[in-house]
Write an enzyme that holds these catalytic residues in place. Structure first.
Site, PDB file in Angstrom:
ATOM      1  N   TRP A   1       0.812  -1.226   0.000  1.00  0.00           N
ATOM      2  CA  TRP A   1       0.000   0.000   0.000  1.00  0.00           C
ATOM      3  C   TRP A   1       0.841   1.270   0.000  1.00  0.00           C
ATOM      4  O   TRP A   1       0.302   2.361  -0.175  1.00  0.00           O
ATOM      5  CB  TRP A   1      -0.904   0.028   1.246  1.00  0.00           C
ATOM      6  CG  TRP A   1      -2.000  -0.980   1.240  1.00  0.00           C
ATOM      7  CD1 TRP A   1      -2.325  -1.863   0.241  1.00  0.00           C
ATOM      8  CD2 TRP A   1      -2.949  -1.213   2.295  1.00  0.00           C
ATOM      9  NE1 TRP A   1      -3.402  -2.621   0.616  1.00  0.00           N
ATOM     10  CE2 TRP A   1      -3.800  -2.243   1.867  1.00  0.00           C
ATOM     11  CE3 TRP A   1      -3.132  -0.654   3.559  1.00  0.00           C
ATOM     12  CZ2 TRP A   1      -4.843  -2.719   2.661  1.00  0.00           C
ATOM     13  CZ3 TRP A   1      -4.158  -1.124   4.352  1.00  0.00           C
ATOM     14  CH2 TRP A   1      -5.013  -2.151   3.903  1.00  0.00           C
ATOM     15  N   LYS A   2       2.147   1.122   0.285  1.00  0.00           N
ATOM     16  CA  LYS A   2       3.020   2.306   0.397  1.00  0.00           C
ATOM     17  C   LYS A   2       2.414   3.277   1.430  1.00  0.00           C
ATOM     18  O   LYS A   2       1.822   2.820   2.406  1.00  0.00           O
ATOM     19  CB  LYS A   2       3.244   2.933  -0.977  1.00  0.00           C
ATOM     20  CG  LYS A   2       3.713   1.861  -1.995  1.00  0.00           C
ATOM     21  CD  LYS A   2       4.201   2.399  -3.295  1.00  0.00           C
ATOM     22  CE  LYS A   2       4.659   1.245  -4.186  1.00  0.00           C
ATOM     23  NZ  LYS A   2       5.221   1.652  -5.450  1.00  0.00           N
TER      24      LYS A   2
ATOM     25  N   GLU B   1      11.921   2.545  -3.468  1.00  0.00           N
ATOM     26  CA  GLU B   1      11.615   3.892  -2.962  1.00  0.00           C
ATOM     27  C   GLU B   1      12.420   4.189  -1.689  1.00  0.00           C
ATOM     28  O   GLU B   1      12.821   5.325  -1.464  1.00  0.00           O
ATOM     29  CB  GLU B   1      10.100   4.023  -2.724  1.00  0.00           C
ATOM     30  CG  GLU B   1       9.360   4.120  -4.053  1.00  0.00           C
ATOM     31  CD  GLU B   1       7.956   3.558  -4.049  1.00  0.00           C
ATOM     32  OE1 GLU B   1       7.386   3.326  -2.964  1.00  0.00           O
ATOM     33  OE2 GLU B   1       7.424   3.322  -5.157  1.00  0.00           O
TER      34      GLU B   1
ATOM     35  N   GLU C   1      11.613  -5.877  -9.056  1.00  0.00           N
ATOM     36  CA  GLU C   1      10.788  -4.723  -9.423  1.00  0.00           C
ATOM     37  C   GLU C   1      11.634  -3.750 -10.246  1.00  0.00           C
ATOM     38  O   GLU C   1      12.377  -2.933  -9.664  1.00  0.00           O
ATOM     39  CB  GLU C   1      10.287  -4.002  -8.172  1.00  0.00           C
ATOM     40  CG  GLU C   1       9.431  -4.876  -7.271  1.00  0.00           C
ATOM     41  CD  GLU C   1       8.491  -4.035  -6.398  1.00  0.00           C
ATOM     42  OE1 GLU C   1       7.279  -4.209  -6.551  1.00  0.00           O
ATOM     43  OE2 GLU C   1       8.965  -3.197  -5.616  1.00  0.00           O
TER      44      GLU C   1
ATOM     45  N   GLY D   1       4.863   2.179 -10.777  1.00  0.00           N
ATOM     46  CA  GLY D   1       3.979   3.338 -10.772  1.00  0.00           C
ATOM     47  C   GLY D   1       3.907   4.069 -12.099  1.00  0.00           C
ATOM     48  O   GLY D   1       3.422   5.203 -12.157  1.00  0.00           O
TER      49      GLY D   1
ATOM     50  N   SER E   1       3.704  -2.101 -11.949  1.00  0.00           N
ATOM     51  CA  SER E   1       2.524  -1.889 -12.790  1.00  0.00           C
ATOM     52  C   SER E   1       1.729  -3.168 -13.052  1.00  0.00           C
ATOM     53  O   SER E   1       1.172  -3.359 -14.138  1.00  0.00           O
ATOM     54  CB  SER E   1       2.910  -1.205 -14.107  1.00  0.00           C
ATOM     55  OG  SER E   1       3.435   0.094 -13.850  1.00  0.00           O
TER      56      SER E   1
ATOM     57  N   GLY F   1       1.600  -2.659  -6.262  1.00  0.00           N
ATOM     58  CA  GLY F   1       1.489  -1.352  -5.639  1.00  0.00           C
ATOM     59  C   GLY F   1       0.115  -0.750  -5.875  1.00  0.00           C
ATOM     60  O   GLY F   1      -0.867  -1.101  -5.214  1.00  0.00           O
ATOM     61  N   GLY F   2       0.034   0.155  -6.840  1.00  0.00           N
ATOM     62  CA  GLY F   2      -1.185   0.930  -7.082  1.00  0.00           C
ATOM     63  C   GLY F   2      -2.459   0.099  -7.139  1.00  0.00           C
ATOM     64  O   GLY F   2      -3.471   0.467  -6.522  1.00  0.00           O
TER      65      GLY F   2
HETATM   66  P1  13P Z   1       3.028  -0.318  -8.810  1.00  0.00           P
HETATM   67  O1  13P Z   1       2.279  -1.627  -8.839  1.00  0.00           O
HETATM   68  O2  13P Z   1       2.200   0.843  -8.388  1.00  0.00           O
HETATM   69  O3  13P Z   1       3.806  -0.096 -10.073  1.00  0.00           O
HETATM   70  O4  13P Z   1       4.118  -0.471  -7.628  1.00  0.00           O
HETATM   71  C1  13P Z   1       4.926  -1.593  -7.591  1.00  0.00           C
HETATM   72  C2  13P Z   1       5.644  -1.587  -6.301  1.00  0.00           C
HETATM   73  O5  13P Z   1       6.492  -0.766  -6.052  1.00  0.00           O
HETATM   74  C3  13P Z   1       5.261  -2.625  -5.316  1.00  0.00           C
HETATM   75  O6  13P Z   1       6.169  -2.663  -4.272  1.00  0.00           O
END
Ligand code: 13P
Length: 259
Positions: free
Chosen positions: A11-12, A98, A168, A174, A213, A234-235
């Site tokens: 979820w960040k 990140e 990743e 993202g 993604s 992620g998203g």
């Molecule tokens: P997204 O799925 O938003 O590209 O993010 C991937 C991610 O960083 C999962 O840790």
């Protein structure tokens, strides 16, 4: 699929406790029957206790998104592995790009974090991946070799067998620019070969996920790749229905393999 597929939603820095509760109440019934798939949500520290309580007895495990490498100490603002395991957190994401990019996370700290996580009974997800520039320069394998070797450096073969590595590619995070199946398979097979170099008997057991993604639409193709054991999402994981559809895609592959 040789290994149990693993779908983890990262979820960040999203969702208050109230928002997290709404998510999990919608998500749990959707994944109730996803037999043969391991599922986790990786949530902000402030959501951990509530999500541990709300998911107890379900198939959904709760992971933190980082922790400090020391078990305690004068590190203002940090959280330790024993603090996470005390509240029944199952695992922790380590070395997300990140954190490496914005918070100067180093490979050296990560190799200690991996040991500290295992010592506290936490399952680590070690994140690795190259930038777009590194890929264009032909440096993808060099970057992955360095990150995987440092991350696994201090682990025993038994610990390596229990590791999850998430490949990743930073250019895919993202951005909506998912890696092609060929790119994902090639990099993940390389990661598995690196694990094999370090611990031959553990390599068939360690899981390697793809992240970057991932959506309900592209998940079936990515998850069907021979070396891909799941996804770090992620998203798309912010929406319970989207995350559940990605879990469904994994469950369908398990069912197809069993029939
Ligand atoms: P997204 O799925 O938003 O590209 O993010 C991937 C991610 O960083 C999962 O840790």
């Amino acid at each position: 699929m040789a290994r149990t597929p693993f779908i983890a939603g990262n979820w960040k820095m999203h969702k208050t406790v109230a928002e997290a509760e709404d998510h999990i109440q919608a998500f749990l019934p959707r994944v109730y029957s996803a037999d043969g798939v391991d599922v986790a949500i990786c949530v902000p520290y402030t959501d951990l206790q509530a999500m541990v309580d709300s998911t107890r007895g379900s198939r959904v495990e709760v992971f933190a998104q980082n922790m400090h490498e020391a078990p305690h100490g004068a590190f203002t603002g940090e959280i330790s592995a024993p603090m996470l395991s005390e509240i029944d957190v199952h695992g922790v994401v380590l070395g997300h790009s990140e954190r490496r990019q914005y918070f100067n996370e180093t490979d050296k700290a990560l190799s200690q974090k991996m040991v500290t996580a295992f010592d506290a009974g936490l399952k680590p997800i070690l994140c690795v991946g190259e930038t777009e520039e590194e890929r264009e320069r032909g440096d993808t394998e060099r970057k992955l070799r360095h990150q995987v070797q440092e991350g696994l450096e201090r682990l025993t073969p038994e610990q390596i067998a229990a590791v999850t590595v998430a490949y990743e590619p930073i250019w895919a995070i993202g951005t909506g620019r998912v890696a092609t199946p060929e790119q994902a398979q090639e990099a993940i097979a390389f990661v598995r070969a690196l694990i094999e170099d370090k611990a031959p008997a553990a390599a068939p057991l360690a899981r390697v996920l793809y992240g970057g993604s991932v959506t309900p639409d592209n998940a079936p193709e990515l998850l069907a790749l021979p070396d891909v054991d799941g996804a770090l999402v992620g998203g798309a994981s912010l929406d319970p229905e989207n995350l559940a559809r990605i879990v469904d895609a994994a469950a369908q592959l398990v069912a197809a393999a069993a029939s």
